[in-house]
Write a protein that holds these residues in place. Structure first.
Motif, PDB file in Angstrom:
ATOM      1  N   ASP A  57       0.882   5.007   7.394  1.00 18.50           N
ATOM      2  CA  ASP A  57       0.122   4.555   8.426  1.00 18.50           C
ATOM      3  C   ASP A  57      -1.654   3.543   7.591  1.00 18.50           C
ATOM      4  O   ASP A  57      -3.159   4.494   8.546  1.00 18.50           O
ATOM      5  CB  ASP A  57      -0.794   5.225   9.644  1.00 18.50           C
ATOM      6  CG  ASP A  57      -1.673   4.427  11.003  1.00 18.50           C
ATOM      7  OD1 ASP A  57      -1.537   3.395  10.234  1.00 18.50           O
ATOM      8  OD2 ASP A  57      -2.304   5.212  11.014  1.00 18.50           O
ATOM      9  N   LEU A  58      -0.947   3.063   6.870  1.00 16.62           N
ATOM     10  CA  LEU A  58      -2.244   2.164   6.248  1.00 16.62           C
ATOM     11  C   LEU A  58      -2.649   0.329   6.288  1.00 16.62           C
ATOM     12  O   LEU A  58      -2.660   0.251   5.529  1.00 16.62           O
ATOM     13  CB  LEU A  58      -1.514   1.812   4.280  1.00 16.62           C
ATOM     14  CG  LEU A  58      -1.101   3.441   4.117  1.00 16.62           C
ATOM     15  CD1 LEU A  58      -0.841   2.953   3.012  1.00 16.62           C
ATOM     16  CD2 LEU A  58      -3.206   4.273   3.725  1.00 16.62           C
ATOM     17  N   LEU A  59      -2.502   0.661   7.944  1.00 12.69           N
ATOM     18  CA  LEU A  59      -2.416  -0.353   8.587  1.00 12.69           C
ATOM     19  C   LEU A  59      -3.848  -1.611   8.349  1.00 12.69           C
ATOM     20  O   LEU A  59      -4.362  -0.571   8.142  1.00 12.69           O
ATOM     21  CB  LEU A  59      -1.648  -0.353   9.811  1.00 12.69           C
ATOM     22  CG  LEU A  59      -0.407  -0.279   9.852  1.00 12.69           C
ATOM     23  CD1 LEU A  59       0.641  -0.493  11.175  1.00 12.69           C
ATOM     24  CD2 LEU A  59       0.691  -1.720   9.565  1.00 12.69           C
ATOM     25  N   ARG A  61      -7.045  -2.913  10.433  1.00 12.51           N
ATOM     26  CA  ARG A  61      -7.886  -1.809  11.454  1.00 12.51           C
ATOM     27  C   ARG A  61      -7.588  -2.520  12.546  1.00 12.51           C
ATOM     28  O   ARG A  61      -7.145  -2.288  13.409  1.00 12.51           O
ATOM     29  CB  ARG A  61      -9.468  -1.708  11.131  1.00 12.51           C
ATOM     30  CG  ARG A  61     -10.102  -0.845  12.003  1.00 12.51           C
ATOM     31  CD  ARG A  61     -11.616  -1.403  11.986  1.00 12.51           C
ATOM     32  NE  ARG A  61     -12.013  -1.107  10.906  1.00 12.51           N
ATOM     33  CZ  ARG A  61     -13.323  -0.888  10.148  1.00 12.51           C
ATOM     34  NH1 ARG A  61     -14.132  -2.306  11.566  1.00 12.51           N
ATOM     35  NH2 ARG A  61     -13.829  -1.970   8.882  1.00 12.51           N
ATOM     36  N   ARG A  86      -2.745  11.672   4.919  1.00 11.18           N
ATOM     37  CA  ARG A  86      -3.408  11.016   3.434  1.00 11.18           C
ATOM     38  C   ARG A  86      -3.443  12.383   2.934  1.00 11.18           C
ATOM     39  O   ARG A  86      -3.202  12.349   1.657  1.00 11.18           O
ATOM     40  CB  ARG A  86      -5.079  11.514   3.816  1.00 11.18           C
ATOM     41  CG  ARG A  86      -6.068  11.585   3.249  1.00 11.18           C
ATOM     42  CD  ARG A  86      -7.514  11.385   2.942  1.00 11.18           C
ATOM     43  NE  ARG A  86      -8.069  10.951   4.242  1.00 11.18           N
ATOM     44  CZ  ARG A  86      -9.594  11.765   4.650  1.00 11.18           C
ATOM     45  NH1 ARG A  86      -9.674  12.834   4.495  1.00 11.18           N
ATOM     46  NH2 ARG A  86      -9.394  10.690   6.548  1.00 11.18           N
ATOM     47  N   ARG A  89      -0.243  10.520   1.907  1.00 12.07           N
ATOM     48  CA  ARG A  89      -0.379   8.882   0.836  1.00 12.07           C
ATOM     49  C   ARG A  89      -0.133   9.831  -0.981  1.00 12.07           C
ATOM     50  O   ARG A  89      -1.669  10.040  -0.973  1.00 12.07           O
ATOM     51  CB  ARG A  89      -1.711   8.447   1.449  1.00 12.07           C
ATOM     52  CG  ARG A  89      -1.491   7.558   3.340  1.00 12.07           C
ATOM     53  CD  ARG A  89      -2.208   7.594   3.047  1.00 12.07           C
ATOM     54  NE  ARG A  89      -2.223   6.347   4.635  1.00 12.07           N
ATOM     55  CZ  ARG A  89      -3.668   7.160   5.430  1.00 12.07           C
ATOM     56  NH1 ARG A  89      -4.428   7.160   5.081  1.00 12.07           N
ATOM     57  NH2 ARG A  89      -3.349   6.999   6.548  1.00 12.07           N
ATOM     58  N   GLY A  90       0.338   8.922  -1.093  1.00 10.40           N
ATOM     59  CA  GLY A  90      -0.094   8.994  -3.028  1.00 10.40           C
ATOM     60  C   GLY A  90       0.604  10.012  -3.398  1.00 10.40           C
ATOM     61  O   GLY A  90       0.385  11.249  -4.490  1.00 10.40           O
ATOM     62  N   MET A  95       2.242   3.901  -2.984  1.00  6.22           N
ATOM     63  CA  MET A  95       2.860   2.702  -2.818  1.00  6.22           C
ATOM     64  C   MET A  95       2.329   2.005  -4.315  1.00  6.22           C
ATOM     65  O   MET A  95       1.293   2.152  -5.159  1.00  6.22           O
ATOM     66  CB  MET A  95       1.881   2.530  -1.836  1.00  6.22           C
ATOM     67  CG  MET A  95       2.519   2.603  -0.619  1.00  6.22           C
ATOM     68  SD  MET A  95       2.277   1.731   0.597  1.00  6.22           S
ATOM     69  CE  MET A  95       2.373  -0.030   0.857  1.00  6.22           C
ATOM     70  N   PHE A  97       1.644  -2.805  -4.937  1.00  5.55           N
ATOM     71  CA  PHE A  97       1.413  -3.388  -4.190  1.00  5.55           C
ATOM     72  C   PHE A  97       1.546  -4.144  -5.555  1.00  5.55           C
ATOM     73  O   PHE A  97       2.401  -4.588  -6.718  1.00  5.55           O
ATOM     74  CB  PHE A  97       0.278  -3.647  -3.936  1.00  5.55           C
ATOM     75  CG  PHE A  97      -0.068  -2.735  -2.976  1.00  5.55           C
ATOM     76  CD1 PHE A  97       0.477  -2.186  -1.645  1.00  5.55           C
ATOM     77  CD2 PHE A  97      -1.184  -1.662  -3.112  1.00  5.55           C
ATOM     78  CE1 PHE A  97       0.147  -1.489  -0.544  1.00  5.55           C
ATOM     79  CE2 PHE A  97      -1.029  -0.213  -2.288  1.00  5.55           C
ATOM     80  CZ  PHE A  97      -0.338  -0.509  -0.411  1.00  5.55           C
ATOM     81  N   GLY A 117      -5.732  10.745  -7.830  1.00  5.29           N
ATOM     82  CA  GLY A 117      -4.633  10.623  -6.979  1.00  5.29           C
ATOM     83  C   GLY A 117      -4.348  12.099  -7.125  1.00  5.29           C
ATOM     84  O   GLY A 117      -4.423  13.090  -5.928  1.00  5.29           O
TER      85      GLY A 117
ATOM     86  N   ARG B 208      -6.906   4.073  -0.550  1.00  7.44           N
ATOM     87  CA  ARG B 208      -6.632   4.626   1.137  1.00  7.44           C
ATOM     88  C   ARG B 208      -4.798   4.712   0.559  1.00  7.44           C
ATOM     89  O   ARG B 208      -3.992   6.236   1.006  1.00  7.44           O
ATOM     90  CB  ARG B 208      -6.189   3.449   2.119  1.00  7.44           C
ATOM     91  CG  ARG B 208      -7.495   3.276   2.249  1.00  7.44           C
ATOM     92  CD  ARG B 208      -6.840   2.638   3.672  1.00  7.44           C
ATOM     93  NE  ARG B 208      -6.508   3.254   3.987  1.00  7.44           N
ATOM     94  CZ  ARG B 208      -6.142   2.265   5.559  1.00  7.44           C
ATOM     95  NH1 ARG B 208      -6.139   0.949   5.308  1.00  7.44           N
ATOM     96  NH2 ARG B 208      -5.796   2.787   6.288  1.00  7.44           N
ATOM     97  N   ALA B 209      -3.818   4.457   0.041  1.00  8.51           N
ATOM     98  CA  ALA B 209      -2.774   4.581  -0.734  1.00  8.51           C
ATOM     99  C   ALA B 209      -2.320   5.757  -0.875  1.00  8.51           C
ATOM    100  O   ALA B 209      -1.564   5.835  -1.213  1.00  8.51           O
ATOM    101  CB  ALA B 209      -1.434   3.071  -0.892  1.00  8.51           C
ATOM    102  N   LYS B 210      -3.536   5.924  -2.097  1.00  9.52           N
ATOM    103  CA  LYS B 210      -3.472   7.530  -3.050  1.00  9.52           C
ATOM    104  C   LYS B 210      -4.125   8.513  -2.293  1.00  9.52           C
ATOM    105  O   LYS B 210      -3.716   9.725  -2.683  1.00  9.52           O
ATOM    106  CB  LYS B 210      -4.143   7.274  -3.713  1.00  9.52           C
ATOM    107  CG  LYS B 210      -4.014   6.218  -5.247  1.00  9.52           C
ATOM    108  CD  LYS B 210      -5.152   6.245  -6.308  1.00  9.52           C
ATOM    109  CE  LYS B 210      -4.209   4.810  -7.140  1.00  9.52           C
ATOM    110  NZ  LYS B 210      -6.188   4.899  -7.959  1.00  9.52           N
ATOM    111  N   GLY B 211      -3.971   8.824  -0.934  1.00  8.19           N
ATOM    112  CA  GLY B 211      -4.769   9.399  -0.191  1.00  8.19           C
ATOM    113  C   GLY B 211      -5.955  10.004  -0.387  1.00  8.19           C
ATOM    114  O   GLY B 211      -6.102  11.009  -0.328  1.00  8.19           O
ATOM    115  N   LEU B 212      -6.937   9.328  -0.947  1.00  8.86           N
ATOM    116  CA  LEU B 212      -7.914   9.755  -1.235  1.00  8.86           C
ATOM    117  C   LEU B 212      -9.130   9.799  -0.426  1.00  8.86           C
ATOM    118  O   LEU B 212      -8.401   9.800   0.738  1.00  8.86           O
ATOM    119  CB  LEU B 212      -9.108   8.305  -2.265  1.00  8.86           C
ATOM    120  CG  LEU B 212      -7.761   8.521  -3.641  1.00  8.86           C
ATOM    121  CD1 LEU B 212      -8.654   7.447  -4.066  1.00  8.86           C
ATOM    122  CD2 LEU B 212      -8.296   9.492  -4.650  1.00  8.86           C
TER     123      LEU B 212
END
Lengths: 609, 305
Positions: A57-59, A61, A86, A89-90, A95, A97, A117, B208-212
């Motif tokens: 869910d990193l879409l 807004r 959250r 994630r990571g 991910m 990019f 992270g 965001r992808a790192k989950g911060l």
């Protein structure tokens, strides 16, 4: 087999736009096992990146996702609230990019970006331990002097190094799943090969599951065991890569493969093409979304297509059984049209014996780099003592990586840049002695980016007609007709004369750019990466067009590209540029079959994989 | 970083030199100084005598070198009007103006940052609309008017704050609010635009992808980038404020540099005007230098190109 690391069923993404909800992803399902790479391949707008972003869910807004089931390591995560997501994630899934130039924060050190992270997910980790892990991973990812890198900033590293940093960062928390969204697209071909090797190694050592998002079918063939082909928000075909690539089932996959120039295909064949554009996914799309561009489509395609199984474990969504598609599909590798035979065969005697149309001799271009006010100036030699010739009616492909000086050499040939040493002659006349009109009549450019190379405030008709007005060609009242005829020849209907560039697709714009270049009847055309900004199916249309025009008008091209397969497809002769020097020039067949220079060999090996 | 400081200092020195020439020429060419000193009724002989005693008959270059040389030693001449030395005169007014400048920029920043960040985070929402409306309102209000409104409310109706003079801290509350209110909209707009841009950047998606945490993404990743142009602007605005606000100092009867300039201009007191123009210009140069150095410290691409 153990439970898959990632299992997705019925993933949907809807984007809120000014004209309504756009169904970007429409029910995508797949699974990835430990140590496995699954590739999602598709053209721009197919929904592949949205799929990747939707998993955690990193879409953006304006996007909403819904998902049937979504399991990571066997745990259902589809309905998790934001704080729980959250934590994943990571951590469990990381991910990488596409753009290593912009995906790293320019004002924070590599060290901070690598460790933050880990320190977020495992706050009890001492900073020194995190830093040591970062050093280890940088070394593991082939980054030299890892300790020093931690204190450096992104702009102090090359693109390849930055992507290694991105990968090392993703691995900091020991994730089970790595989602790589076009991780090598922005990189040069030799660097791309190194990054893919690194990913392969890491995958083997760490038993990673990798979701690999790309537009590049050639890359999929080399890198992924299984592939899903996306079109208009759905996976229209999926299965083992070898089976999908060697014997595609879905009409779209078949077309897409036929569109891509390849280093293995016979040279000089005509590329397959896809007419039209993908559908806009507003309202609720019903039926096969490819049917408007499909040549086996019938009335039955207006209903949602069934999922069929074909040989070798391939599943595809089409109402037609494989036999029917194979029988009814046209020959996609049709021979070149009449008039073009000459270019495909051996160099004909006439072209070989004629005086070269373009002769560049001993070109050297040096830039003074100003360090700024009161700062010391330095110099950079972009092109060093480069010489090349193109006989009339032939295509010379100029190959090189970014910064090799190939575009600078193109600018010299166009007369846009005055070399410090050397001379360019076109048709026996020195370029330096021609006034700008004579120069513009002799040589015209087609540039890479059709989005910025056309004046947005002029209509298509005005853009194509402008060279005639400037050069005073044809009678004033005939010019509009000449421009319209050239546009038609480039495959654009007349009703587009009054349109503005913003109303056109990328492929259509590049057709306009080509028509504009050719309308004044130049003998030499400099094409600088003319298809690099375009999708594969559009690229094939443009390459076919350039090939047809070259044959029918007897044009001479200086064709510049970083893409070896594209150059091999179009060029009679090939010149290879490396750090401002032409390291090898020769017949196209001979260069690809038996490269002499070490750098050429390296390039070709990297492109083959 | 040391190289950057040296280079920027050299640049600043060169700009200061050009500024001093411009300042000198400005006052020499805008009128006959002898008439300013002697008055319109002075006779030709009297004017000639004044030209000799004030050295106005010498070549322009000599006059400039003489003036600049004395300015370097801190001698900016004497007021035609009060016969006071100009340099101590300006310095005596500086504390009032500097206090006002510091407080005003603090008010501006304190208003602009929370509102700008909130507006960017909820772009297009009511928060954004509200922040932008406040900014538009504040920009549309001249500071003398907002100053008068403050005086009416706090000074006259509530009788909570003094309405004029610079006696203690309470005298600075209303002028600082009026000036801070005036400088904040541009800071807000720049910060909001910068935050909107950086929040859409690829590295924010990476973060965001790192989950911060959201807090870390907004403050450490986005604001750290968006603040760079805001720092430059705030430094320039601070320089402007240090030059004194003629309007606000007049409204609140603050004995600052703005008020001094206003009175000097009214009386055609050229040495004072010339000195203030030079002072303000040099403050500007200094503040630009400070902005460059802060940006160098914040942005590694400037510090280590």
């Amino acid at each position: 087999m153990s439970a898959p690391v990632l299992a997705v069923e019925d993933l949907r993404v809807e984007l809120a736009t000014a004209v309504g909800g756009l169904k970007a992803v429409r029910g995508v399902s797949f699974a990835i096992a430990r140590g496995e790479t699954f590739a999602l391949v598709g053209e721009s707008g197919s929904g592949k990146s949205m799929t990747a972003l939707a998993l955690l869910d990193l879409l953006p807004r304006n996007a909403r996702r819904s998902v049937g089931t979504l399991r990571l390591d066997g745990v259902e995560i589809g309905a998790l609230p934001e704080p729980a997501l959250r934590r994943l994630r990571g951590n469990a899934a990381a991910m990488v990019f596409q753009e290593p130039m912009t995906a790293l924060n320019p004002v924070l050190t590599i060290g901070e970006q690598m460790t933050e992270g880990l320190l977020t997910h495992m706050p009890e980790t001492p900073t020194v331990v995190a830093a040591r892990r970062a050093v280890d991973l940088l070394a593991r990812c082939g980054v030299g002097e890892p300790e020093r890198r931690l204190l450096q900033f992104p702009h102090e590293l090359s693109g390849g190094l930055r992507q290694r940093v991105m990968i090392a960062t993703a691995l900091m928390t020991g994730p089970r799943l790595l989602i790589a969204d076009e991780p090598t697209t922005a990189l040069d071909v030799t660097v791309q090969a190194q990054i893919l090797d690194l990913l392969r190694e890491l995958q083997r050592d760490l038993d990673l599951a990798i979701l690999f998002i790309t537009h590049d079918l050639a890359l999929v063939r080399r890198f992924a065991a299984r592939v899903g082909v996306m079109y208009a928000g759905r996976i229209v075909e999926s299965g083992p890569t070898a089976a999908v690539v060697e014997a595609p089932s879905h009409p779209y996959t078949r077309r897409l493969l036929a569109c891509a120039p390849s280093l293995a295909a016979p040279r000089g064949h005509r590329l397959g093409f896809l007419s039209g554009l993908p559908p806009r996914l507003l309202c609720t799309p019903v039926g096969c979304q490819f049917r408007a561009r499909c040549d086996v489509a019938g009335d039955a395609c207006a209903t949602d297509p069934p999922l069929r199984e074909s040989a070798g474990g391939v599943a595809y969504e089409c109402i037609h059984p494989p036999s029917e598609i194979a029988v009814r599909g046209p020959d996609m590798r049709s021979p070149p049209p009449t008039g073009a035979e000459a270019r495909a065969g051996a160099p004909d005697a006439e072209a070989a014996s004629a005086a070269p149309l373009l002769r560049a001799h001993g070109i050297t271009v040096t830039y003074r780099l100003r360090g700024g006010f009161l700062a010391r100036a330095t110099t950079l030699t972009a092109v060093r003592d480069a010489s090349l010739e193109i006989p009339p009616g032939r295509v010379l492909g100029l190959v090189g990586e970014s910064g090799s000086g190939k575009s600078t050499l193109a600018r010299v040939v166009l007369g846009l840049e005055t070399p410090q040493a050397g001379q360019v002659t076109i048709g026996g006349m020195a370029l330096g002695t021609l006034d700008r009109r004579a120069r513009a009549r002799a040589v015209q450019p087609v540039f890479q980016d059709p989005y910025t190379s056309l004046n947005p405030r002029r209509t298509i008709g005005e853009i194509v007609r402008a060279p005639l007005d400037i050069l005073g060609l044809h009678a004033r009242d005939e010019r509009a007709e000449v421009a319209a005829a050239m546009l038609e020849r480039c495959g654009l209907p007349r009703h587009m004369l009054g349109a503005y560039p913003v109303q056109l697709s990328g492929g259509q714009r590049q057709r306009v750019a080509i028509a504009r270049a050719l309308v004044s009847g130049p003998r030499l055309v400099v094409c600088d990466e003319p298809t690099s900004a375009l999708d594969v199916s559009i690229q094939s249309q443009i390459l076919n067009l350039l090939q047809d025009l070259q044959a029918s008008l007897g044009l001479t091209y200086l064709f510049i590209s970083h893409n070896l397969a594209v150059v091999r497809h179009l060029a009679h002769r090939v010149a290879v540029m490396h750090r401002g020097v032409l390291v090898e020039t020769g017949d196209a067949e001979q260069i690809f079959a038996d490269p002499q220079h070490a750098y050429t060999r390296q390039l070709i090996a990297a492109a083959r994989g | 970083m040391i190289g950057l400081v040296g280079r920027k200092l050299a640049e600043a020195a060169l700009v200061a030199l050009i500024v001093s020439v411009a300042t000198f020429l400005l006052t020499t060419w805008t009128g006959d100084l002898a008439i300013s000193i002697g008055g319109l009724g002075a006779s030709r002989e009297e004017l000639d005598r004044l030209r000799v005693t004030h050295g106005l008959d010498r070549p322009l270059l000599v006059q400039y070198l003489d003036w600049a040389g004395r300015a370097l030693t801190g001698d900016l001449g004497r007021s035609f009007f009060s016969q006071e030395d100009v340099a101590p005169l300006i310095l005596s007014r500086l504390p009032v103006t500097a206090t006002l400048a510091v407080c005003s920029i603090a008010v501006g920043v304190a208003l602009a940052f929370p509102l700008g960040i909130a507006a960017a985070l909820r772009q297009g929402s009511w928060v954004d609309t509200l922040a932008q409306s406040i900014a538009a309102l504040s920009q549309a209000m001249p500071s003398f008017w907002s100053g008068l409104l403050l005086i009416l409310l706090f000074g006259v109706t509530l009788q909570a704050l003094p309405i004029s003079g610079a006696d203690d801290w309470s005298s600075f509350v209303m002028p600082s609010l009026a000036l801070g209110w005036f400088v904040f909209p541009i800071l807000l707009r720049l910060l909001r635009a910068g935050m909107v841009e950086t929040l859409g950047a690829d590295y924010i998606r990476t973060a965001r992808a790192k989950g911060l945490s959201r807090r870390r993404i907004v403050l450490r990743h986005a604001l750290r980038n968006a603040v760079l142009p805001v720092v430059s602007l705030a430094a320039v605005q601070f320089g402007q404020l240090l030059g004194g606000s003629v309007v606000v100092e007049s409204v609140f009867a603050l004995p600052g540099i703005g008020q001094l300039a206003w009175h000097a201009i009214q009386r055609a007191d050229y040495p004072v005007v010339q000195a203030i123009v030079l002072f303000v210009a040099l403050i500007f140069v200094a503040m630009n230098l400070v902005a460059d150095l802060i940006n160098g410290a914040l942005d590694p691409r400037i510090r280590r190109p």
